[in-house]
Scaffold this motif. Structure first.
Motif, mmCIF file in Angstrom:
data_model
loop_
_atom_site.group_PDB
_atom_site.id
_atom_site.type_symbol
_atom_site.label_atom_id
_atom_site.label_comp_id
_atom_site.label_asym_id
_atom_site.label_seq_id
_atom_site.Cartn_x
_atom_site.Cartn_y
_atom_site.Cartn_z
ATOM 1 N N UNK A 214 -2.205 -9.090 -79.620
ATOM 2 C CA UNK A 214 -2.907 -8.288 -78.615
ATOM 3 C C UNK A 214 -1.972 -7.723 -77.545
ATOM 4 N N UNK A 215 -1.056 -8.527 -76.974
ATOM 5 C CA UNK A 215 -0.116 -7.961 -75.993
ATOM 6 C C UNK A 215 0.772 -6.864 -76.581
ATOM 7 N N UNK A 216 1.119 -6.983 -77.857
ATOM 8 C CA UNK A 216 1.922 -5.939 -78.506
ATOM 9 C C UNK A 216 1.118 -4.653 -78.618
ATOM 10 N N UNK A 217 -0.154 -4.790 -79.003
ATOM 11 C CA UNK A 217 -1.031 -3.612 -79.116
ATOM 12 C C UNK A 217 -1.157 -2.916 -77.760
ATOM 13 N N UNK A 218 -1.113 -3.686 -76.685
ATOM 14 C CA UNK A 218 -1.244 -3.124 -75.338
ATOM 15 C C UNK A 218 -0.064 -2.249 -74.922
ATOM 16 N N UNK A 219 0.970 -2.210 -75.745
ATOM 17 C CA UNK A 219 2.122 -1.355 -75.453
ATOM 18 C C UNK A 219 1.826 0.116 -75.762
ATOM 19 N N UNK A 220 0.711 0.383 -76.406
ATOM 20 C CA UNK A 220 0.341 1.774 -76.689
ATOM 21 C C UNK A 220 0.251 2.560 -75.386
ATOM 22 N N UNK A 221 0.809 3.755 -75.429
ATOM 23 C CA UNK A 221 0.809 4.607 -74.247
ATOM 24 C C UNK A 221 2.081 4.485 -73.429
ATOM 25 N N UNK A 222 2.858 3.418 -73.675
ATOM 26 C CA UNK A 222 4.136 3.266 -72.989
ATOM 27 C C UNK A 222 5.153 4.236 -73.594
ATOM 28 N N UNK A 223 6.180 4.555 -72.811
ATOM 29 C CA UNK A 223 7.231 5.444 -73.305
ATOM 30 C C UNK A 223 8.198 4.647 -74.179
ATOM 31 N N UNK A 224 8.427 5.149 -75.395
ATOM 32 C CA UNK A 224 9.258 4.445 -76.365
ATOM 33 C C UNK A 224 10.689 4.238 -75.873
ATOM 34 N N UNK A 225 11.181 5.199 -75.038
ATOM 35 C CA UNK A 225 12.528 5.093 -74.511
ATOM 36 C C UNK A 225 12.664 3.989 -73.461
ATOM 37 N N UNK A 226 11.584 3.715 -72.750
ATOM 38 C CA UNK A 226 11.686 2.870 -71.568
ATOM 39 C C UNK A 226 11.095 1.472 -71.743
ATOM 40 N N UNK A 227 10.991 1.020 -72.993
ATOM 41 C CA UNK A 227 10.638 -0.373 -73.243
ATOM 42 C C UNK A 227 11.879 -1.082 -73.781
ATOM 43 N N UNK A 228 12.020 -2.349 -73.478
ATOM 44 C CA UNK A 228 13.150 -3.130 -73.977
ATOM 45 C C UNK A 228 12.695 -3.946 -75.175
ATOM 46 N N UNK A 229 13.153 -3.563 -76.353
ATOM 47 C CA UNK A 229 12.772 -4.311 -77.556
ATOM 48 C C UNK A 229 13.287 -5.746 -77.489
ATOM 49 N N UNK A 230 14.451 -5.946 -76.879
ATOM 50 C CA UNK A 230 15.002 -7.301 -76.773
ATOM 51 C C UNK A 230 14.140 -8.175 -75.866
ATOM 52 N N UNK A 231 13.685 -7.617 -74.759
ATOM 53 C CA UNK A 231 12.834 -8.389 -73.848
ATOM 54 C C UNK A 231 11.526 -8.772 -74.528
ATOM 55 N N UNK A 232 10.984 -7.839 -75.304
ATOM 56 C CA UNK A 232 9.728 -8.126 -76.011
ATOM 57 C C UNK A 232 9.962 -9.207 -77.061
ATOM 58 N N UNK A 233 11.055 -9.085 -77.822
ATOM 59 C CA UNK A 233 11.391 -10.101 -78.824
ATOM 60 C C UNK A 233 11.572 -11.474 -78.175
ATOM 61 N N UNK A 234 12.329 -11.521 -77.080
ATOM 62 C CA UNK A 234 12.576 -12.791 -76.387
ATOM 63 C C UNK A 234 11.278 -13.404 -75.874
ATOM 64 N N UNK A 235 10.367 -12.550 -75.399
ATOM 65 C CA UNK A 235 9.085 -13.036 -74.901
ATOM 66 C C UNK A 235 8.253 -13.636 -76.034
ATOM 67 N N UNK A 236 8.243 -12.966 -77.178
ATOM 68 C CA UNK A 236 7.475 -13.457 -78.323
ATOM 69 C C UNK A 236 8.075 -14.750 -78.861
ATOM 70 N N UNK A 237 9.398 -14.843 -78.865
ATOM 71 C CA UNK A 237 10.076 -16.026 -79.402
ATOM 72 C C UNK A 237 9.822 -17.277 -78.572
ATOM 73 N N UNK A 238 9.336 -17.104 -77.357
ATOM 74 C CA UNK A 238 9.015 -18.270 -76.529
ATOM 75 C C UNK A 238 7.864 -19.072 -77.119
ATOM 76 N N UNK A 239 7.053 -18.412 -77.940
ATOM 77 C CA UNK A 239 5.957 -19.113 -78.608
ATOM 78 C C UNK A 239 6.550 -19.971 -79.719
ATOM 79 N N UNK A 240 6.349 -21.272 -79.655
ATOM 80 C CA UNK A 240 6.971 -22.209 -80.587
ATOM 81 C C UNK A 240 6.516 -21.993 -82.031
ATOM 82 N N UNK A 241 5.420 -21.249 -82.209
ATOM 83 C CA UNK A 241 4.917 -20.996 -83.565
ATOM 84 C C UNK A 241 5.673 -19.890 -84.284
#
Length: 224
Positions: free
Chosen positions: A52-79
């Motif tokens: 759901x949080x990933x889907x909420x990225x719709x409408x954001x500018x593709x240039x101005x999101x950090x894929x690494x920050x998003x990956x790091x945030x998702x990786x915090x989930x132990x699953x």
């Protein structure tokens, strides 16, 4: 001559600055707003927390999101076992997620948990109700290292489809098979010894020889 050189440098810097501003303005164009999010991989139990949080990225500018920050945030989930995020210009975000897969069930303080192939406890039994895995019974967390060491080796051996549960009793690791036969072991026993024990166990069953336990802790396997 110095004056001419200075003038040339000023002109070049102004041109570069003008070009940079034009480039920045271009990246802010609406064509780079995220319209599509492609999600692939195993994520059945992650839809609410991760997807759901990933889907909420719709409408954001593709240039101005950090894929690494998003990956790091998702990786915090132990699953999460692995995640990869890529931009696909002009308007698509590609996400590949791999959820950890249960390898064994772990019982501690009356609750049943999921553990992966590395022995990491990461979820509850009810999060995976489709499959049955060997069950490790822990009286306390101090037993975890020894039991998981045994479980990962024996579950990687020929015994893997025969195991019902694993527990410690009086310092001995007991691996209970589905037919009630007990394999007596410890964390020093290697996978190859389990394979040898499994072959003996299968041969005894084929010959209709009844045994109550196999002890694989010593050089020779004891069957009684």
């Amino acid at each position: 001559m110095r004056v001419i050189t200075l003038v040339i440098w000023i002109v070049l810097l102004l041109a570069a600055d003008f070009g940079y501003k034009k480039a920045v303005d271009f990246t802010k164009n609406d064509i780079f707003k995220i319209e599509k999010i492609k999600i692939a991989g195993d994520y059945e139990n992650l839809k609410g927390d991760i997807i759901d949080p990933v889907i909420n990225l719709k409408g954001k500018n593709l240039w101005y999101i950090s894929t690494k920050e998003i990956e790091d945030s998702i990786k915090k989930d132990i699953r999460i076992k692995e995640v990869r995020i890529k931009r696909e210009f002009p308007d698509t975000l590609s996400v590949e997620i791999k959820e950890k897969q249960p390898h064994i069930f772990c019982v501690l303080n009356g609750k049943i948990y999921l553990a992966d192939e590395k022995g990491t406890v990461y979820g509850y039994r009810q999060e995976n109700s489709k499959e049955i895995f060997p069950v490790i019974y822990l009286d306390n967390n101090n037993q975890k290292e020894e039991l998981f060491s045994v479980a990962l080796k024996v579950c990687g051996s020929i015994f893997k489809d025969y195991i019902s549960s694993i527990y410690v009793d009086q310092g001995i690791v007991n691996i209970v098979l589905k037919d009630g036969v007990v394999i007596k072991s410890d964390k020093g026993v290697e996978k190859e010894k389990y394979d040898t024990g499994a072959k003996l166990y299968i041969k005894l069953k084929q010959d209709n020889v009844k045994v109550s336990y196999l002890d694989v802790r010593f050089k020779d396997i004891i069957a009684k």
